[in-house]
Scaffold this motif. Structure first.
Motif, PDB file in Angstrom:
ATOM      1  N   SER A 164       0.912  -1.164  -0.009  1.00 37.80           N
ATOM      2  CA  SER A 164      -0.025   0.122   0.028  1.00 37.80           C
ATOM      3  C   SER A 164       0.781   1.248   0.036  1.00 37.80           C
ATOM      4  CB  SER A 164      -0.910   0.005   1.156  1.00 37.80           C
ATOM      5  OG  SER A 164      -0.249   0.178   2.286  1.00 37.80           O
ATOM      6  N   VAL A 165       2.172   1.289   0.569  1.00 38.86           N
ATOM      7  CA  VAL A 165       3.052   2.300   0.316  1.00 38.86           C
ATOM      8  C   VAL A 165       3.269   2.855  -0.749  1.00 38.86           C
ATOM      9  CG1 VAL A 165       3.719   2.121   2.895  1.00 38.86           C
ATOM     10  CG2 VAL A 165       5.068   1.120   0.858  1.00 38.86           C
ATOM     11  N   TYR A 166       2.914   1.849  -1.930  1.00 33.66           N
ATOM     12  CA  TYR A 166       3.399   2.129  -3.438  1.00 33.66           C
ATOM     13  C   TYR A 166       2.191   2.452  -4.103  1.00 33.66           C
ATOM     14  CZ  TYR A 166       8.109   0.216  -2.058  1.00 33.66           C
ATOM     15  OH  TYR A 166       9.297   0.384  -1.211  1.00 33.66           O
ATOM     16  N   PHE A 167       0.847   2.452  -3.609  1.00 32.26           N
ATOM     17  CA  PHE A 167      -0.441   2.493  -4.530  1.00 32.26           C
ATOM     18  C   PHE A 167      -0.253   3.768  -5.056  1.00 32.26           C
ATOM     19  CE2 PHE A 167      -2.992  -0.572  -1.685  1.00 32.26           C
ATOM     20  CZ  PHE A 167      -2.465  -1.762  -2.318  1.00 32.26           C
ATOM     21  N   GLU A 168      -0.093   4.817  -4.276  1.00 26.43           N
ATOM     22  CA  GLU A 168       0.041   6.160  -4.873  1.00 26.43           C
ATOM     23  C   GLU A 168       1.068   6.448  -6.065  1.00 26.43           C
ATOM     24  OE1 GLU A 168      -2.168   8.950  -4.616  1.00 26.43           O
ATOM     25  OE2 GLU A 168      -3.248   8.188  -3.021  1.00 26.43           O
ATOM     26  N   GLU A 169       2.212   6.047  -5.658  1.00 22.40           N
ATOM     27  CA  GLU A 169       3.148   5.902  -6.652  1.00 22.40           C
ATOM     28  C   GLU A 169       3.099   5.236  -7.919  1.00 22.40           C
ATOM     29  OE1 GLU A 169       8.043   4.387  -6.854  1.00 22.40           O
ATOM     30  OE2 GLU A 169       7.109   4.796  -5.068  1.00 22.40           O
ATOM     31  N   GLY A 170       2.449   4.095  -7.593  1.00 20.56           N
ATOM     32  CA  GLY A 170       2.239   3.144  -8.798  1.00 20.56           C
ATOM     33  C   GLY A 170       1.205   4.001  -9.765  1.00 20.56           C
ATOM     34  N   ALA A 171       0.041   4.493  -8.999  1.00 19.59           N
ATOM     35  CA  ALA A 171      -0.936   4.949  -9.884  1.00 19.59           C
ATOM     36  C   ALA A 171      -0.517   6.437 -10.562  1.00 19.59           C
ATOM     37  CB  ALA A 171      -2.135   5.466  -8.840  1.00 19.59           C
ATOM     38  N   ASP A 172       0.676   7.013  -9.994  1.00 20.72           N
ATOM     39  CA  ASP A 172       1.083   8.161 -10.720  1.00 20.72           C
ATOM     40  C   ASP A 172       1.873   7.943 -11.718  1.00 20.72           C
ATOM     41  OD1 ASP A 172       0.104   9.909  -8.786  1.00 20.72           O
ATOM     42  OD2 ASP A 172       2.040  10.184  -7.633  1.00 20.72           O
ATOM     43  N   ILE A 173       2.558   6.635 -11.808  1.00 21.14           N
ATOM     44  CA  ILE A 173       3.668   6.400 -12.760  1.00 21.14           C
ATOM     45  C   ILE A 173       2.869   5.975 -13.911  1.00 21.14           C
ATOM     46  CG2 ILE A 173       5.158   4.587 -13.556  1.00 21.14           C
ATOM     47  CD1 ILE A 173       6.311   4.840 -10.339  1.00 21.14           C
ATOM     48  N   ILE A 174       1.516   5.084 -13.805  1.00 21.30           N
ATOM     49  CA  ILE A 174       0.739   4.529 -14.878  1.00 21.30           C
ATOM     50  C   ILE A 174      -0.066   5.876 -15.439  1.00 21.30           C
ATOM     51  CG2 ILE A 174      -1.421   3.357 -15.118  1.00 21.30           C
ATOM     52  CD1 ILE A 174      -0.322   1.416 -12.908  1.00 21.30           C
ATOM     53  N   ALA A 175      -0.521   6.704 -14.455  1.00 19.65           N
ATOM     54  CA  ALA A 175      -1.253   7.865 -15.243  1.00 19.65           C
ATOM     55  C   ALA A 175      -0.315   8.660 -16.021  1.00 19.65           C
ATOM     56  CB  ALA A 175      -1.552   8.817 -13.984  1.00 19.65           C
ATOM     57  N   GLN A 176       1.011   8.926 -15.469  1.00 18.61           N
ATOM     58  CA  GLN A 176       1.918   9.538 -16.200  1.00 18.61           C
ATOM     59  C   GLN A 176       2.326   8.762 -17.437  1.00 18.61           C
ATOM     60  OE1 GLN A 176       5.365  10.368 -13.640  1.00 18.61           O
ATOM     61  NE2 GLN A 176       4.108  11.644 -12.422  1.00 18.61           N
ATOM     62  N   ALA A 177       2.546   7.649 -17.463  1.00 17.78           N
ATOM     63  CA  ALA A 177       2.768   6.802 -18.610  1.00 17.78           C
ATOM     64  C   ALA A 177       1.860   6.906 -19.850  1.00 17.78           C
ATOM     65  CB  ALA A 177       2.952   5.606 -18.356  1.00 17.78           C
ATOM     66  N   LEU A 178       0.513   6.634 -19.390  1.00 17.09           N
ATOM     67  CA  LEU A 178      -0.701   6.927 -20.311  1.00 17.09           C
ATOM     68  C   LEU A 178      -0.775   8.185 -20.885  1.00 17.09           C
ATOM     69  CD1 LEU A 178      -3.293   4.643 -18.486  1.00 17.09           C
ATOM     70  CD2 LEU A 178      -1.824   3.966 -20.387  1.00 17.09           C
ATOM     71  N   ALA A 179      -0.409   9.260 -20.254  1.00 12.09           N
ATOM     72  CA  ALA A 179      -0.623  10.437 -20.641  1.00 12.09           C
ATOM     73  C   ALA A 179       0.839  10.751 -21.730  1.00 12.09           C
ATOM     74  CB  ALA A 179      -0.486  11.602 -19.415  1.00 12.09           C
ATOM     75  N   TYR A 180       1.725  10.231 -21.693  1.00 12.16           N
ATOM     76  CA  TYR A 180       2.913  10.266 -22.526  1.00 12.16           C
ATOM     77  C   TYR A 180       2.620  10.476 -23.796  1.00 12.16           C
ATOM     78  CZ  TYR A 180       7.529   9.446 -24.103  1.00 12.16           C
ATOM     79  OH  TYR A 180       8.752   9.400 -24.910  1.00 12.16           O
ATOM     80  N   ASN A 181       3.276  11.575 -24.415  1.00 16.11           N
ATOM     81  CA  ASN A 181       3.290  11.849 -26.176  1.00 16.11           C
ATOM     82  C   ASN A 181       1.808  12.160 -26.387  1.00 16.11           C
ATOM     83  OD1 ASN A 181       4.221  12.127 -28.513  1.00 16.11           O
ATOM     84  ND2 ASN A 181       4.298   9.872 -28.862  1.00 16.11           N
ATOM     85  N   GLY A 182       1.127  12.946 -25.733  1.00 15.65           N
ATOM     86  CA  GLY A 182      -0.291  13.251 -26.045  1.00 15.65           C
ATOM     87  C   GLY A 182      -1.245  12.159 -25.847  1.00 15.65           C
ATOM     88  N   ASP A 183      -1.144  11.451 -24.858  1.00 12.85           N
ATOM     89  CA  ASP A 183      -2.057  10.356 -24.434  1.00 12.85           C
ATOM     90  C   ASP A 183      -1.806   9.013 -25.412  1.00 12.85           C
ATOM     91  OD1 ASP A 183      -2.958  11.776 -22.420  1.00 12.85           O
ATOM     92  OD2 ASP A 183      -4.849  12.367 -23.604  1.00 12.85           O
ATOM     93  N   ARG A 184      -0.690   9.025 -25.892  1.00 15.55           N
ATOM     94  CA  ARG A 184      -0.239   7.663 -26.679  1.00 15.55           C
ATOM     95  C   ARG A 184       0.808   6.839 -25.871  1.00 15.55           C
ATOM     96  NH1 ARG A 184       1.614  10.597 -31.899  1.00 15.55           N
ATOM     97  NH2 ARG A 184       0.451  12.482 -31.079  1.00 15.55           N
ATOM     98  N   GLY A 185       0.792   7.116 -24.399  1.00 12.98           N
ATOM     99  CA  GLY A 185       1.815   5.858 -23.773  1.00 12.98           C
ATOM    100  C   GLY A 185       1.112   4.914 -23.707  1.00 12.98           C
ATOM    101  N   LYS A 186       1.910   3.659 -23.503  1.00  9.75           N
ATOM    102  CA  LYS A 186       1.454   2.287 -23.228  1.00  9.75           C
ATOM    103  C   LYS A 186       2.294   1.833 -22.229  1.00  9.75           C
ATOM    104  CE  LYS A 186      -0.370  -0.934 -26.265  1.00  9.75           C
ATOM    105  NZ  LYS A 186      -0.339  -1.834 -27.531  1.00  9.75           N
ATOM    106  N   VAL A 187       1.738   1.316 -20.849  1.00 15.45           N
ATOM    107  CA  VAL A 187       2.580   1.143 -19.940  1.00 15.45           C
ATOM    108  C   VAL A 187       2.556  -0.530 -19.804  1.00 15.45           C
ATOM    109  CG1 VAL A 187       0.838   1.656 -18.333  1.00 15.45           C
ATOM    110  CG2 VAL A 187       3.354   1.433 -17.663  1.00 15.45           C
TER     111      VAL A 187
END
Length: 147
Positions: A64-87
């Motif tokens: 659980s100490v990584y839930f926020e960090e993991g969610a942030d990483i996934i969200a940033q990855a998906l938003a990458y390059n104009g929402d064309r990121g794939k994680v």
């Protein structure tokens, strides 16, 4: 997540590139036999951005100490390059650690409750977060409901 053996996909750069993966989230970072021993240096020159979470698949591990960090990483990855990121979110077998992090992301960013999120993910693939991770996701559910 893809229905292939996670360790073999995570270490197959050519396949990751064919799948147009832009980011890796390794939820079992480490160098023992129970971890997937990749890191940022493994993906140098591939165009793939790496993030790692050093988690163990045991009920007493506090993921659980990584839930926020993991969610942030996934969200940033998906938003990458104009929402064309794939994680590609992975652990050793794609069954427990990585599933728990993806579920936490859906709960935190899409405001789904834990039961709906588990059902949605299970429609796509077989998962089985361990009892400790499920308990932590239920605690997250209580916190998200209050917000």
């Amino acid at each position: 997540m893809y229905p292939l053996y996670c360790r073999s996909v995570a270490t197959n750069v050519k396949l990751l590139q064919q799948l147009r993966v832009t980011h890796i989230l390794n939820v079992t970072e480490g160098d023992s036999y129970i971890h997937v021993n990749t890191g940022a240096e493994y993906y140098v020159g591939t165009g793939i951005i790496y993030h790692g979470i050093p988690a163990n698949d045991v009920g007493y591990f506090d993921l659980s100490v990584y839930f926020e960090e993991g969610a942030d990483i996934i969200a940033q990855a998906l938003a990458y390059n104009g929402d064309r990121g794939k994680v590609y979110v992975h652990c050793q077998k794609g069954y427990s650690h990585s599933a728990a992090i993806v579920i936490a992301y859906l709960m935190l960013r899409h405001k789904l409750d834990v039961q709906a999120t588990l059902a949605t993910v299970r429609e796509k693939r077989e998962i089985g977060p361990n009892d400790g991770f499920l308990y932590q996701l239920c605690q997250l559910n209580d916190r998200v409901k209050k917000d």
